[in-house]
Design an enzyme around this catalytic site. Structure first.
Site, PDB file in Angstrom:
ATOM      1  CB  THR A 185      -1.009   0.128   1.154  1.00 18.90           C
ATOM      2  OG1 THR A 185      -0.165  -0.039   2.240  1.00 18.90           O
ATOM      3  CG2 THR A 185      -1.972  -0.973   1.174  1.00 18.90           C
ATOM      4  CE  LYS A 211       0.515  -3.533   3.125  1.00 20.36           C
ATOM      5  NZ  LYS A 211      -0.069  -2.393   4.080  1.00 20.36           N
ATOM      6  CB  THR A 253       3.937  -8.449  10.066  1.00 21.85           C
ATOM      7  OG1 THR A 253       3.936  -7.093   9.534  1.00 21.85           O
ATOM      8  CG2 THR A 253       3.812  -9.405   9.119  1.00 21.85           C
ATOM      9  CD  GLU A 269       2.190   4.642   7.069  1.00 20.20           C
ATOM     10  OE1 GLU A 269       1.699   4.917   7.945  1.00 20.20           O
ATOM     11  OE2 GLU A 269       1.105   4.109   6.142  1.00 20.20           O
ATOM     12  CG  ASN A 289      -0.235   7.804   8.750  1.00 17.84           C
ATOM     13  OD1 ASN A 289      -0.942   6.949   8.096  1.00 17.84           O
ATOM     14  ND2 ASN A 289       0.889   7.652   9.217  1.00 17.84           N
ATOM     15  CB  SER A 319      -7.029  12.883   0.569  1.00 17.53           C
ATOM     16  OG  SER A 319      -7.308  13.155   1.748  1.00 17.53           O
TER      17      SER A 319
END
Lengths: 410, 410
Positions: B153, B179, B190, B279, B405, B410
């Site tokens: 993702t 992932k 995970t 991230e 995040n 969006s």
């Protein structure tokens, strides 16, 4: 109950001062002194962190000796935590110096510190600061404001409040000041909060009341999920209002109810002010979980939502990514049925239902954006598992939080 | 043990495919299929979040029927979580379509989803995707890479690894793909991780081994402290290597030790890859707590440090604000003596001791900056409370985490 001016000096029988003692490099105020004219019935709640700053250890020790105190010396800019034996010696020297100058016993002086952890205190500056503080003591609004400035660190504003009530036919005042605004996820009390009242109240009764209030206010908030080494809330009651002393025998009385409500209000106001000024916060967020099976479940669930980094970043981005709220509830360890959960976001701009008893509701994205654009957001979760309810307060997670905390010591 | 190419298709007896089915708006790959030529001994660990995505519920149900599986269908871009009865129906349709096209039973098909929570699946695209996946199945490096792309993702890179070992005189392969990279704080497994091997191993033995490995790898990492609704790790063993089947009777054998070590290596590699691609992460952080009273204490303490927002922002800012490490240990709920704690930061640029048995050590700020400027940082905590030890992995907290995040949907 009437909201009044005067902050921590609204109650009779107290003096305060706030000065720049040179602990902060930028020349801002960094010390405060709160002084009771006579021994004041005192209650205290401190952090449950295993790593406790030297002043927290001192305060707990002297409270065991007697719950009547005369003074609190506070410094910002240095937490005096993880400073070993030297740190303890510095607290004793600070309390000792204040006691001598004020003509009270060392055991009657509480000490609080806040700021960077693990740095030895500049004790010469502190001791010189104590002298200046004693010289400058006074009881007007300026003194209350100076003291409120003396206790803050990364806070953008000072936090003060005062109220007036009537007890036993007498006018009674309660006022306070607090500081935030990072490492905020208390588990006994907030960072630093000082409340004074001229009510007459037995210390045991005040301590029980403070413990209960702390549970519902400071302990239900989180800026960043990090519990401090220095969290302390102190309430001092001078008795100068002249009401009949409230004791543990009076807990069902009207006077006790009025006093409790006012003391709750003052502490809740200070707790919310800390969140509003949370590091980098752009939004104040209230999470209410109702219909929980137990009070404990409701508290854990409300705090799980308020502490989730992903919920907080979504609120910063004004994105109705409500699945993150469900996920944080589910990860809390509390057992509940996801198919009975109802979830609503609301603010002064309106309300959107995201989930109704487990069924996702199609919502208007424009309306969602409008609701989340406000500065104060409420998240309401209903579980249909019981009758219990809890509310927690927090803020969003912004670029500025990362910035403020990436170079805090620099 | 030798590291080899081939990823999730390094082991004999498997095929895979990865395609763009139109679930992601940007046209990136968003579905993957892993197919075993014959029923494969399968082990699975899933999230302990109370809110579990529909595919997690499906996988747990069909695993109870039989531990031999033929296929896993994965989609990214939509988590199929908090989607109620519709979500469950969509999983059944997906498994059913794959089963029919592959000529296996519906109960032999596992399903995984990852992406946004609370949005109903575009089931027509998914079913069409299943058809394309079956058409495109293959067993070369390109197919493994396509599948690894199909499951990601917000990940910046795919995560794959494969190794070769010898068991019972036969060459055995283990490979996998995973992932990340947000909502990462697993408490069973995970986000999504798929490991294949051509070893012959009894399913019960594989399941026990996977549970143990998960505890030491995926469960010891955190990007952001948020546990997902979809966490799943699957290991499938085809038996094609021809070794004598490893059973629960062999847990003291040399072959079991070699296989365990290799399977641990593959899963640890995938877990660490997830953290490296956390991230917004700019640093990989390893926290080791040793000298703890119990194994549980060591795990809780190591994870408390890795999860602290204040520790993470300090690492992003390359600021040796070590008091935050002490504070996070103290806030974990574990009982220990702060005066016995030793704390060291190190990286390839050198080592600094911050605290030695409770005493702060004056350190060279320039050296500290150098140590923390590296991309991989280690934090070593010693408690002197016992013999137990644990290691956790995490990353820093950056502006980009907030950015990614703040507008995920969006």
């Amino acid at each position: 109950m009437k909201i009044i001016d005067g902050g921590v000096l609204a109650a009779k029988g107290f003096k305060a001062a706030g000065i720049a003692a040179g602990i902060k490099d930028n020349g801002n105020k960094d010390m405060a002194l709160l002084f009771a004219d006579k021994p004041a019935a005192t209650a205290i709640m401190t952090t449950s962190n295993m790593v406790q700053a030297a002043p927290v250890q001192w305060d707990k020790a002297v409270m065991i000796e007697s719950p009547y105190k005369r003074a609190v010396v506070v410094n910002s800019g240095n937490a005096n935590a993880c400073t070993g034996e030297t740190g303890m010696r510095h607290v004793e020297q600070t309390a000792g110096a204040a006691a001598e100058l004020l003509g009270v016993s060392t055991q009657e002086v509480l000490v609080s510190s806040t700021g960077v952890i693990g740095v030895v205190m500049p004790i010469d500056k502190i001791l010189k600061g104590v002298q200046t503080l004693v010289d400058e003591l006074g009881d007007d609004a300026q003194h209350a404001d100076d003291a409120a400035h003396g206790i803050i660190t990364t806070d953008l504003t000072t936090k003060s409040i005062a109220v007036e009530i009537e007890l036993d036919g007498k006018t009674v005042h309660i006022g306070g000041m607090a500081k935030g605004s990072g490492m905020i996820c208390p588990n006994m009390a907030t960072m630093l909060s000082y409340v004074t009242t001229d009510a007459a109240i037995e210390p045991e009764c005040l301590q029980k009341l403070l413990a209960k209030i702390t549970q519902d206010t400071y302990n239900m908030m989180s800026v960043d999920g990090d519990m401090s080494t220095n969290d302390t809330v102190v309430v001092m009651a001078s008795g100068e209002a002249g009401n009949k002393e409230i004791t543990l025998n009076d807990v069902t009385s009207q006077d006790f109810a009025v006093f409790s409500e006012a003391l709750y209000y003052v502490n809740e106001h200070l707790a919310k002010s800390i969140i509003r000024d949370g590091e980098g916060a752009t939004k104040f967020v209230e999470v209410t979980v109702s219909g929980a099976a137990t009070d404990k479940d409701a508290r854990i669930l409300a705090k799980a939502v308020i502490k989730s980094s992903l919920v907080k970043t979504a609120l910063f981005g004004e994105d109705a990514n409500w699945g993150r709220v469900l996920s944080s509830l589910g990860a809390s360890g509390v057992v509940f049925d996801p198919l009975k959960v109802t979830l609503v976001f609301f603010s002064s701009a309106g309300m959107i239902t995201l989930l109704n008893e487990g069924v996702p509701i199609a919502f208007d994205e424009d309306m969602a954006k409008k609701v989340l654009s406000e500065k104060e957001i409420s998240i309401m979760v209903t579980l249909k598992a019981g009758e219990d309810k809890a509310t927690a307060w927090g803020c969003d997670l912004s670029y500025d939080y990362v910035k403020i905390n990436g170079d805090y010591r620099s």
